[in-house]
Design a protein around this motif. Structure first.
Motif: not given
Length: 264
Positions: A180-200
């Motif tokens: 569960v912790i792994g899914a939460m950490i992985g999910g957070w990292l993916l969210a930060v990664e995927l929003v890169g383009a609209p933030f740029y």
């Protein structure tokens, strides 16, 4: 008397988490509205998935050898204790590979398919009024910056994954809580990664998008965890990647207080 006050924040957190899951579902809706564009987004994901899939299957094939390598301390134990320890080690190894692999897959796919995913992200934003205060970022500087940011996130996932790997040996905790912790950490990292383009597009870098997402962490986690779990399903990463990019554009707009409904 304290129960209602405690229950209200919990309910709010759950609602926001589910809202994040809903953003991915809305991204999936683009398959109906823009099938051609979404199918183009599958191409880079398929290329990357072929490479990562081969590496993962090699790990599964040789997992027994790897478990022996990482558990030399169990060589002199009884047959039962040694077998149980190495089964746990195998599960922990595959979980570590899943966390690092999903984050790395996303990073590589976003780089390989940058023009496709940029188009998908822009189409989502145009549907709700476009990108406020958009900046003109040349392709190569943008690619270098996004690649560097992605490498930093991948590098961060490795020590976290190793920590979870070690925790995976703890009975019960390792098999129930650590995933569960792994899914939460992985999910957070993916969210930060995927929003890169609209933030740029708004002239905002990695530190700023982390800060913005932290302000509504449950929604970001709901979106990221949903993507993470989909990516663990065979072919899920290939089929869901374009929708994840679309959902990330929605997450960005919501996090910045910008409209994500045509009625606003």
């Amino acid at each position: 008397m304290n129960a209602p006050r405690i229950a209200a924040p919990v309910a709010s957190t759950v609602r926001r988490f589910l809202t994040g899951v809903g953003l991915l579902l809305r991204g999936l809706g683009l398959y109906v509205r823009s099938p051609g564009l979404m199918l183009l987004g599958i191409v880079p994901a398929l290329i990357t998935a072929t490479l990562f899939g081969a590496a993962f299957f090699a790990l599964v094939y040789f997992v027994d050898d790897w478990t022996v390598l990482v558990t030399p301390f169990a060589d002199d134990w009884s047959d039962t204790a040694r077998a149980v320890t190495r089964v746990i080690a195998g599960i922990a190894l595959l979980a570590l590979a899943g966390l690092v692999g999903v984050v790395s897959f996303t990073a590589v796919t976003l780089v390989v398919g940058d023009p496709f995913y940029e188009k998908i992200s822009e189409k989502v934003e145009d549907r709700f009024g476009g990108t406020p205060d958009a900046v003109d970022v040349p392709f190569w500087p943008s690619l270098r910056r996004s690649t560097a940011d992605s490498l930093r996130l991948v590098a961060l996932s490795v020590p976290i994954g190793l920590g979870l790997f070690v925790a995976g040996f703890v009975p019960i905790l390792g098999q129930l809580v650590v995933p569960v912790i792994g899914a939460m950490i992985g999910g957070w990292l993916l969210a930060v990664e995927l929003v890169g383009a609209p933030f740029y597009r708004r002239g905002k870098g990695l530190a700023e998008r982390r800060a913005v997402l932290k302000a509504d962490r449950p929604t970001a986690l709901g979106f990221g965890v949903a993507v993470f779990l989909c990516f663990l399903i065979p072919l899920g990463a290939v089929l869901v990647m374009p929708a994840a990019v679309a959902g990330a554009a929605l997450l960005t707009r919501r996090s910045l207080g910008q409209p994500i409904t045509t009625g606003r």
